[in-house]
Structures are given as C-alpha cells and as structure tokens.
Design a protein around this motif. Structure first.
Motif, PDB file in Angstrom:
ATOM      1  N   ARG A 112       7.709  -4.002  -4.811  1.00 42.49           N
ATOM      2  CA  ARG A 112       7.397  -5.412  -4.604  1.00 42.49           C
ATOM      3  C   ARG A 112       7.549  -5.792  -3.135  1.00 42.49           C
ATOM      4  O   ARG A 112       6.642  -6.348  -2.535  1.00 42.49           O
ATOM      5  CB  ARG A 112       8.312  -6.277  -5.474  1.00 42.49           C
ATOM      6  N   ALA A 113       8.704  -5.484  -2.544  1.00 42.97           N
ATOM      7  CA  ALA A 113       8.958  -5.883  -1.159  1.00 42.97           C
ATOM      8  C   ALA A 113       9.946  -4.920  -0.500  1.00 42.97           C
ATOM      9  O   ALA A 113      10.924  -5.318   0.110  1.00 42.97           O
ATOM     10  CB  ALA A 113       9.475  -7.310  -1.095  1.00 42.97           C
ATOM     11  N   GLN A 167       3.603  -5.449  -2.766  1.00 46.43           N
ATOM     12  CA  GLN A 167       3.050  -6.724  -3.187  1.00 46.43           C
ATOM     13  C   GLN A 167       3.301  -7.787  -2.124  1.00 46.43           C
ATOM     14  O   GLN A 167       2.554  -8.750  -2.020  1.00 46.43           O
ATOM     15  CB  GLN A 167       3.667  -7.155  -4.521  1.00 46.43           C
ATOM     16  N   ASP A 168       4.362  -7.609  -1.356  1.00 49.48           N
ATOM     17  CA  ASP A 168       4.745  -8.583  -0.331  1.00 49.48           C
ATOM     18  C   ASP A 168       5.191  -7.818   0.903  1.00 49.48           C
ATOM     19  O   ASP A 168       6.202  -7.120   0.879  1.00 49.48           O
ATOM     20  CB  ASP A 168       5.876  -9.468  -0.875  1.00 49.48           C
ATOM     21  N   VAL A 221      -1.000  -3.152   1.253  1.00 46.66           N
ATOM     22  CA  VAL A 221      -0.604  -4.360   0.540  1.00 46.66           C
ATOM     23  C   VAL A 221      -1.654  -4.671  -0.511  1.00 46.66           C
ATOM     24  O   VAL A 221      -2.860  -4.720  -0.207  1.00 46.66           O
ATOM     25  CB  VAL A 221      -0.465  -5.558   1.508  1.00 46.66           C
ATOM     26  N   LEU A 224      -1.208  -7.890  -8.185  1.00 49.32           N
ATOM     27  CA  LEU A 224      -0.114  -8.760  -7.780  1.00 49.32           C
ATOM     28  C   LEU A 224       0.748  -9.180  -8.966  1.00 49.32           C
ATOM     29  O   LEU A 224       1.928  -9.501  -8.800  1.00 49.32           O
ATOM     30  CB  LEU A 224      -0.664  -9.998  -7.076  1.00 49.32           C
TER      31      LEU A 224
END
Length: 299
Positions: free
Chosen positions: A174-175, A205-206, A232, A239
């Motif tokens: 995710r990040a 995703q981020d 990304v 997402l």
C-alpha cells in the motif's frame, strides 16, 4: 557431494562416535555446555544426519527428536559459512516432511537466528535461557502455511523470501509498509538481494506517504538504481485491492489479507501459491505508471 562435503542420514548406533565427536567439539569444548546436558537419553530415539568432508572426516551433525524438534545442530569451525549447516537443515526438514509432520520446531541460539530466519523458520514466544545460552523457539510449517502474527514473524518471513529469490522479487504494498519495509532487518535483506544482482519490483497504491516519511527503502533504491523499480497503481480496481504480498521467483511468498496489517501467512516452498501471486502481480505492474517522484527524491 556439495562443495567438498556430503550430508547423510545415519543410524545412531553406527555413527555415535562421529556424532559425539562433532557435537563435543562445538558444544562442550567451544560453548562450555556441560557434557551431561549435551549427551542425553534421546539420542537413540532420534533421526540423525552427519556431514562428512570428502576424506570422510565428520564435520557437522544434527538430529530430529521424537517431539518433532530439530536439535544439536553443530558444524566444526573451519567448515562454517560453507553451506554445511544449510544442507543438514534441509536434510532434517526433508526427513520431517517424509514422516508427515505438519511442522518442525527448534531452539535456536540467538547468534544463529538470522540463519534460521533465512531458511523459513519463524520466531515463537519470548527468548529463554538453555544451558546458559540465550535461545529462541522457532517453527517452520511443512503442511499448509506458516502463520504470521507479529512484526518479528513478518520480518522473518520477508527475510526468507528475499533470501530465496533467484533473480526477481515482487512486492505489492500500500505505502511501503511502515513497521515492515522500513525496519533495518528488511532493508538489509533487500540490500543483500540487490548487491548480488537481484531485482526488486515494488507496486505501490500510495507513493506520497513513503516519500514524505523518507522511507529508507527509497534511499536504498537510489543507491542501487539498477536493482529497484517502483510503480504506482492507477486503475480503480487495483487501488481497491485490500491485500499486500511479497513473492519471489522460486516458491516463496508472504501474503497479508489486509495490506495495512502485518499478520498473514507465509511459505518458502509452495510453488502453486507463488505462481498465483506472480500471475496476479505482473499484469498490474504492466498497466501501472513508473514512480518517477521516488527516483527524483533527494534524501
């Protein structure tokens, strides 16, 4: 024969002198473990492996106990770092698997934790003292998957997957997973992979959050630009994907159903699940954009 040595399963009655010679040198002479603790009544009931040099000299020993535990892992000093311990451990794991054991455990000396983590063993519970030496219980699943419930287990899982990578490691995050991928153990494992010529592909995703946090993996990727690539995701379906995972190009994977948590499952030798995750990763990678903002970041 591997690198000048061979590992064999041996009968205790026939190899008692050789097994005790190796274990005596390592445990009694080097580590000062009392002989009455090192020599126990379990030996005749155990499965034993013995490593011998090309000339037949015993150089390593290990055993499986009736309570499904690997123990008495010992390698003579001159042979350490040459794959003897890994080969003996593989032989013991194979024997445990052949007997249908669902998992195998061991009591690892703290100084050997990194060795066992790389080979798929996860830490369980607190550390403890045994024979005057600090130890950690560890377990490896042989049927099904190993359960990851703590950060320490997640780090061990990641380290084993990275160590088992032949060339390409895929990470869906995710990040950049604060609490996991920003930990020194994780960064070191990925650095080892990169410096030996491996490639790490990371889907995010981020990208903004790890950029703001000055995530150490970004700095590492800037020092090893040919080994790391970030993309990304932009597709709304991608997402909305809730999970996260790490999968290598062999049979190893660590899957987390909820990507913001570290608990999940792992296995270093489950090809079907690894193939499934790779097949899920690759089309998302192809349709995602390069994370140019991470390449340009100055730290």
């Amino acid at each position: 024969m591997t690198d000048g040595f061979v590992v064999e399963r041996v009968a205790f009655d026939e190899a008692r002198v050789e097994l005790h010679a190796v274990r005596g040198t390592v445990f009694i002479d080097e580590q000062r473990v009392p002989a009455e603790i090192e020599r126990d009544a379990l030996d005749p009931q155990c499965v034993h492996v013995l490593a011998r040099a090309a000339d037949g000299t015993p150089i390593g020993a290990g055993r499986l106990t009736p309570d499904r535990r690997i123990g008495r892992m010992a390698v003579l000093r001159d042979w350490r770092g040459r794959g003897v311990g890994e080969a003996m451990l593989a032989a013991l794991v194979d024997s445990a698997s052949a007997m249908g054991w669902p998992e195998v455990r061991l009591h690892a000396q703290v100084g050997a934790l990194a060795f066992y983590r790389r080979l798929g063993f996860l830490p369980l519970g607190p550390r403890f003292e045994e024979a005057g030496i600090e130890h950690q219980t560890m377990a490896r699943a042989l049927v099904g998957a190993g359960v990851v419930e703590t950060r320490e287990q997640g780090l061990a899982a990641l380290e084993s997957i990275a160590a088992g990578t032949r060339r390409l490691l895929r990470v869906y995050s995710r990040a950049l997973d604060p609490g996991l991928l920003d930990q020194p153990e994780a960064v070191a494992a990925l650095r080892r992979l990169g410096t030996r010529g491996g490639e790490v592909r990371v889907l995010l995703q981020d990208a903004a959050a790890p950029r703001r946090a000055l995530a150490p993996l970004i700095s590492l990727s800037q020092r090893l630009p040919s080994s790391f690539a970030f993309r990304v995701v932009g597709d709304p379906v991608d997402l909305a994907y809730p999970s996260a995972y790490t999968v290598n190009d062999a049979d190893g994977w660590y899957f987390r159903p909820l990507g913001h948590r570290l608990d999940g499952e792992t296995r270093i030798d489950s090809g079907a699940q690894a193939r499934e995750l790779r097949h899920a990763f690759d089309p998302v990678w192809e349709r995602s954009r390069p994370a140019t903002e991470l390449r340009a970041l100055g730290i």
